[in-house]
Design a protein around this motif. Structure first.
Motif, PDB file in Angstrom:
ATOM      1  N   LYS A 100       0.821  -1.197   0.000  1.00 18.63           N
ATOM      2  CA  LYS A 100       0.000   0.000   0.000  1.00 18.63           C
ATOM      3  C   LYS A 100       0.865   1.260   0.000  1.00 18.63           C
ATOM      4  CE  LYS A 100      -3.676   2.330   2.513  1.00 18.63           C
ATOM      5  NZ  LYS A 100      -4.541   2.332   3.684  1.00 18.63           N
ATOM      6  N   GLU A 101       1.922   1.252   0.802  1.00 25.28           N
ATOM      7  CA  GLU A 101       2.822   2.393   0.838  1.00 25.28           C
ATOM      8  C   GLU A 101       3.498   2.604  -0.511  1.00 25.28           C
ATOM      9  OE1 GLU A 101       5.464   1.505   4.028  1.00 25.28           O
ATOM     10  OE2 GLU A 101       4.044   2.111   5.586  1.00 25.28           O
ATOM     11  N   ARG A 102       3.910   1.506  -1.127  1.00 21.64           N
ATOM     12  CA  ARG A 102       4.549   1.599  -2.452  1.00 21.64           C
ATOM     13  C   ARG A 102       3.556   2.119  -3.487  1.00 21.64           C
ATOM     14  NH1 ARG A 102       8.512   2.900  -5.497  1.00 21.64           N
ATOM     15  NH2 ARG A 102       8.815   1.594  -7.297  1.00 21.64           N
ATOM     16  N   MET A 103       2.309   1.671  -3.394  1.00 22.25           N
ATOM     17  CA  MET A 103       1.290   2.113  -4.335  1.00 22.25           C
ATOM     18  C   MET A 103       1.010   3.605  -4.167  1.00 22.25           C
ATOM     19  SD  MET A 103      -0.312   1.128  -6.791  1.00 22.25           S
ATOM     20  CE  MET A 103      -1.464  -0.053  -7.316  1.00 22.25           C
ATOM     21  N   LEU A 104       0.972   4.068  -2.920  1.00 25.81           N
ATOM     22  CA  LEU A 104       0.768   5.494  -2.675  1.00 25.81           C
ATOM     23  C   LEU A 104       1.939   6.322  -3.210  1.00 25.81           C
ATOM     24  CD1 LEU A 104      -0.760   5.433   0.924  1.00 25.81           C
ATOM     25  CD2 LEU A 104      -1.929   5.966  -1.224  1.00 25.81           C
ATOM     26  N   ALA A 105       3.151   5.809  -3.037  1.00 27.45           N
ATOM     27  CA  ALA A 105       4.328   6.513  -3.559  1.00 27.45           C
ATOM     28  C   ALA A 105       4.295   6.578  -5.082  1.00 27.45           C
ATOM     29  CB  ALA A 105       5.608   5.825  -3.079  1.00 27.45           C
TER      30      ALA A 105
END
Length: 95
Positions: free
Chosen positions: A20-25
């Motif tokens: 999720k963090e990677r997707m937000l980035a």
């Protein structure tokens, strides 16, 4: 929003949280690039290339030269000379 965050044995957040963090980035990076592309397109449409005006003048100049050459060729013919001479003589006789 109370969600349970799975924690691995070594204390790191679970796979889903990292994803999720990677997707937000990636989403933030994509928005930034989209804004830059939009700004570039707006700049190009607001300030068209200066060479286009020069090319347009060149095309008009070539067309005008061709038209002038055609008129000179037509006006040099004997039939047109006779016609124009008659028109000028009639105009001078009226006055």
């Amino acid at each position: 929003m109370n969600t349970i965050v799975p924690i691995n044995v070594d204390g790191h957040a679970g796979f889903y949280i990292r994803a999720k963090e990677r997707m937000l980035a990636l989403n933030a990076q994509a928005r930034e690039r989209l804004c830059l592309m939009d700004a570039r397109l707006r700049t190009l449409t607001a300030e068209p290339e200066e060479g286009a005006a020069t090319a347009e003048y060149a095309v008009v100049l070539v067309a005008a030269t061709g038209f002038a050459a055609l008129l000179v060729t037509i006006l040099k013919s004997d039939a047109i000379k006779t016609l124009l001479t008659g028109i000028v003589k009639k105009a001078l006789n009226v006055g």
